[in-house]
Design a protein around this motif. Structure first.
Motif, mmCIF file in Angstrom:
data_model
loop_
_atom_site.group_PDB
_atom_site.id
_atom_site.type_symbol
_atom_site.label_atom_id
_atom_site.label_comp_id
_atom_site.label_asym_id
_atom_site.label_seq_id
_atom_site.Cartn_x
_atom_site.Cartn_y
_atom_site.Cartn_z
ATOM 1 N N ASN A 65 9.754 -8.908 3.776
ATOM 2 C CA ASN A 65 10.130 -7.695 3.057
ATOM 3 C C ASN A 65 11.047 -7.964 1.877
ATOM 4 O OD1 ASN A 65 8.721 -5.933 4.894
ATOM 5 N ND2 ASN A 65 10.372 -6.302 6.379
ATOM 6 N N ASP A 66 11.244 -9.225 1.550
ATOM 7 C CA ASP A 66 12.113 -9.562 0.434
ATOM 8 C C ASP A 66 11.555 -8.965 -0.857
ATOM 9 O OD1 ASP A 66 14.341 -11.439 -0.684
ATOM 10 O OD2 ASP A 66 12.570 -11.886 -1.893
ATOM 11 N N PRO A 67 12.354 -8.214 -1.605
ATOM 12 C CA PRO A 67 11.854 -7.543 -2.831
ATOM 13 C C PRO A 67 11.306 -8.526 -3.864
ATOM 14 C CG PRO A 67 13.971 -6.630 -2.166
ATOM 15 C CD PRO A 67 13.748 -7.830 -1.306
ATOM 16 N N PHE A 68 11.996 -9.647 -4.032
ATOM 17 C CA PHE A 68 11.546 -10.610 -5.041
ATOM 18 C C PHE A 68 10.177 -11.183 -4.685
ATOM 19 C CE2 PHE A 68 11.243 -15.129 -6.283
ATOM 20 C CZ PHE A 68 11.189 -14.976 -7.660
ATOM 21 N N LEU A 69 10.001 -11.628 -3.433
ATOM 22 C CA LEU A 69 8.732 -12.231 -3.020
ATOM 23 C C LEU A 69 7.617 -11.190 -2.967
ATOM 24 C CD1 LEU A 69 9.888 -14.733 -0.231
ATOM 25 C CD2 LEU A 69 9.388 -15.175 -2.645
ATOM 26 N N ARG A 70 7.942 -9.966 -2.544
ATOM 27 C CA ARG A 70 6.923 -8.919 -2.527
ATOM 28 C C ARG A 70 6.480 -8.582 -3.952
ATOM 29 N NH1 ARG A 70 6.017 -6.482 2.313
ATOM 30 N NH2 ARG A 70 4.921 -4.795 1.242
ATOM 31 N N GLY A 71 7.432 -8.530 -4.869
ATOM 32 C CA GLY A 71 7.077 -8.268 -6.265
ATOM 33 C C GLY A 71 6.236 -9.388 -6.841
ATOM 34 N N LEU A 72 6.575 -10.630 -6.453
ATOM 35 C CA LEU A 72 5.809 -11.777 -6.919
ATOM 36 C C LEU A 72 4.391 -11.745 -6.368
ATOM 37 C CD1 LEU A 72 6.441 -14.273 -8.692
ATOM 38 C CD2 LEU A 72 6.826 -15.550 -6.579
ATOM 39 N N GLY A 73 4.257 -11.371 -5.091
ATOM 40 C CA GLY A 73 2.945 -11.338 -4.465
ATOM 41 C C GLY A 73 2.036 -10.252 -5.000
ATOM 42 N N MET A 74 2.618 -9.201 -5.523
ATOM 43 C CA MET A 74 1.816 -8.084 -6.028
ATOM 44 C C MET A 74 1.685 -8.064 -7.544
ATOM 45 S SD MET A 74 3.251 -5.019 -3.573
ATOM 46 C CE MET A 74 3.105 -5.123 -1.779
ATOM 47 N N LYS A 75 2.242 -9.056 -8.203
ATOM 48 C CA LYS A 75 2.260 -9.067 -9.658
ATOM 49 C C LYS A 75 0.921 -9.522 -10.220
ATOM 50 C CE LYS A 75 4.992 -10.741 -13.582
ATOM 51 N NZ LYS A 75 5.297 -9.388 -14.033
ATOM 52 N N TYR A 76 0.487 -8.875 -11.306
ATOM 53 C CA TYR A 76 -0.729 -9.251 -12.030
ATOM 54 C C TYR A 76 -0.336 -9.862 -13.368
ATOM 55 C CZ TYR A 76 -3.291 -6.272 -8.729
ATOM 56 O OH TYR A 76 -3.824 -5.726 -7.595
ATOM 57 N N LEU A 77 -1.039 -10.910 -13.751
ATOM 58 C CA LEU A 77 -0.854 -11.511 -15.062
ATOM 59 C C LEU A 77 -2.175 -11.383 -15.807
ATOM 60 C CD1 LEU A 77 1.065 -14.794 -14.042
ATOM 61 C CD2 LEU A 77 2.041 -12.654 -14.917
ATOM 62 N N TYR A 78 -2.236 -10.497 -16.776
ATOM 63 C CA TYR A 78 -3.482 -10.255 -17.495
ATOM 64 C C TYR A 78 -3.682 -11.332 -18.561
ATOM 65 C CZ TYR A 78 -3.803 -5.758 -15.195
ATOM 66 O OH TYR A 78 -3.910 -4.777 -14.246
ATOM 67 N N VAL A 79 -4.850 -11.974 -18.506
ATOM 68 C CA VAL A 79 -5.144 -13.047 -19.455
ATOM 69 C C VAL A 79 -5.883 -12.516 -20.681
ATOM 70 C CG1 VAL A 79 -5.062 -14.958 -17.840
ATOM 71 C CG2 VAL A 79 -7.136 -13.608 -17.997
ATOM 72 N N TRP A 80 -6.817 -11.622 -20.473
ATOM 73 C CA TRP A 80 -7.450 -10.897 -21.582
ATOM 74 C C TRP A 80 -8.192 -9.686 -21.015
ATOM 75 C CZ3 TRP A 80 -9.323 -15.738 -20.077
ATOM 76 C CH2 TRP A 80 -10.598 -15.743 -19.521
ATOM 77 N N ASP A 81 -8.196 -8.626 -21.797
ATOM 78 C CA ASP A 81 -8.795 -7.356 -21.381
ATOM 79 C C ASP A 81 -8.283 -6.968 -19.992
ATOM 80 O OD1 ASP A 81 -10.144 -7.183 -23.755
ATOM 81 O OD2 ASP A 81 -11.928 -8.216 -23.009
ATOM 82 N N ALA A 82 -9.224 -6.717 -19.064
ATOM 83 C CA ALA A 82 -8.829 -6.311 -17.713
ATOM 84 C C ALA A 82 -8.840 -7.479 -16.737
ATOM 85 C CB ALA A 82 -9.754 -5.209 -17.211
ATOM 86 N N ASN A 83 -9.062 -8.681 -17.231
ATOM 87 C CA ASN A 83 -9.123 -9.868 -16.366
ATOM 88 C C ASN A 83 -7.713 -10.397 -16.101
ATOM 89 O OD1 ASN A 83 -12.112 -10.136 -16.352
ATOM 90 N ND2 ASN A 83 -11.782 -10.428 -18.546
ATOM 91 N N PHE A 84 -7.444 -10.719 -14.846
ATOM 92 C CA PHE A 84 -6.080 -11.081 -14.466
ATOM 93 C C PHE A 84 -6.067 -12.268 -13.488
ATOM 94 C CE2 PHE A 84 -7.644 -8.114 -11.307
ATOM 95 C CZ PHE A 84 -7.227 -8.681 -10.105
ATOM 96 N N ILE A 85 -4.897 -12.849 -13.375
ATOM 97 C CA ILE A 85 -4.621 -13.855 -12.352
ATOM 98 C C ILE A 85 -3.318 -13.464 -11.671
ATOM 99 C CG2 ILE A 85 -5.852 -15.732 -13.492
ATOM 100 C CD1 ILE A 85 -3.165 -16.728 -14.542
#
Length: 333
Positions: free
Chosen positions: A160-180
């Motif tokens: 339940n750690d906020p930092f790790l939960r935020g990291l686990g749910m974070k999207y990094l968009y590379v172009w358009d709607a495509n993400f990693i």
């Protein structure tokens, strides 16, 4: 005046030529297999975004990529590490438990990232200086790490750690709607660092030399003993890092995580063209091997087949690649 008809000197023995040829053919075959499989999946099924499908292979298998990198170091020396799957599980459990106990997140991260290297160091020292077979030592390490998981907890532990939960749910968009995901970035950094170490440093060249011929490496004055121990430390660190990535992905720790994961890592490395006898292979080949396994899983899921078909296809491919490696590395008369 007679003309000298003496034969020109041969700089490479037939066996060396075969070994050099096999060094590139196996990874190339793995890459072609991946392209064929991925192309079939894209054409056979109407996915909304083939680009995102490709990126999903990295997202879903980022922890396995890191694990395969560590296994590559070990197998290049002619060794094996069966403990990595259990280390992954132990990392997830210890991380969740320490965070529940109120430890600061940075301290918990340092502790879990130290678990694998410490176990790897102990196993490496036993393998090198007591001269016990790597299979036996790492098998013992596998049982030890898995047993410690049950000592810590037999239940699923949420993170339940906020930092790790935020990291686990974070999207990094590379172009358009495509993400990693951030885990993909970590995996790619590990691959880049590993490739640099293996191909641009003295330690990396020593690892290849040990796999080629340990006695010759020692006679050349290379630090063979130190390098052989260090690969198990590297493998242990990669296992802990893979466990951290898996824990962030699942946001939980569980003692049964990573069961059979060491076999997936070995299969990916071999399919990627790394010889089990050591001395030949590339990190990028291991990454391709992971992508092949991920594509097989995608195909099985799309076909609504039972999960055991993934194991069956992986087993067939593994056997085929071992046979190809054997044929390529066979000595010429």
């Amino acid at each position: 005046m007679s003309v000298d008809t003496a034969p020109r000197p041969r700089f490479l023995a037939p066996a060396a030529v075969n070994r050099l040829r096999g060094r590139y053919i196996s990874p190339l075959a793995s890459a072609l297999l991946f392209v064929a499989l991925f192309g079939f999946v894209v054409m056979r099924y109407d996915f909304a975004s083939p680009t995102q499908l490709f990126l999903n292979l990295f997202i879903d298998n980022s922890y396995l990529i890191v694990l395969a990198v560590g296994m590559t170091f070990v197998i290049l020396t002619g060794g094996i590490d069966l403990s990595v799957g259990s280390v992954v599980a132990l990392t997830t459990v210890v991380l969740a438990k320490t965070l529940q106990a109120g430890w600061p997140t940075p301290v918990a991260l340092v502790v879990v990232l130290a678990i694998g290297p410490l176990l790897g160091l102990v196993m490496g020292l036993i393998i090198e200086y007591i001269e016990v077979q790597p299979f036996i030592v790492t098998l013992a390490g596998m049982f030890l790490a898995r047993g410690l998981c049950y000592v810590v907890s037999v239940d699923t532990l949420p993170i339940n750690d906020p930092f790790l939960r935020g990291l686990g749910m974070k999207y990094l968009y590379v172009w358009d709607a495509n993400f990693i995901r951030p885990a993909v970035v970590v995996a790619l950094v590990v691959v880049a660092v590993a490739a640099y170490v293996l191909h641009q440093t003295r330690g990396g060249r020593t690892i290849y030399a040990i796999g080629g011929n340990r006695q010759s490496a020692t006679l050349m004055g290379l630090a063979a003993a130190r390098a052989r121990v260090s690969v198990y430390v590297v493998s242990g660190f990669c296992a802990s890092l893979a466990g951290l990535l898996l824990a962030v992905q699942k946001l939980s720790g569980y003692s049964l995580n990573g069961v059979g994961l060491e076999l997936d890592a070995i299969a990916a490395v071999v399919i990627g063209g790394v010889l089990l006898s050591g001395g030949v292979g590339f990190v990028i080949g291991s990454v391709i091997g992971v992508l092949v396994l991920g594509t097989i899983q995608t195909l099985v899921t799309a076909q609504n087949l039972d999960s055991y078909w993934t194991r069956i296809v992986t087993g067939v491919l593994l056997l085929l690649f071992v046979l190809v490696q054997r044929a390529l590395s066979r000595k010429s008369p």
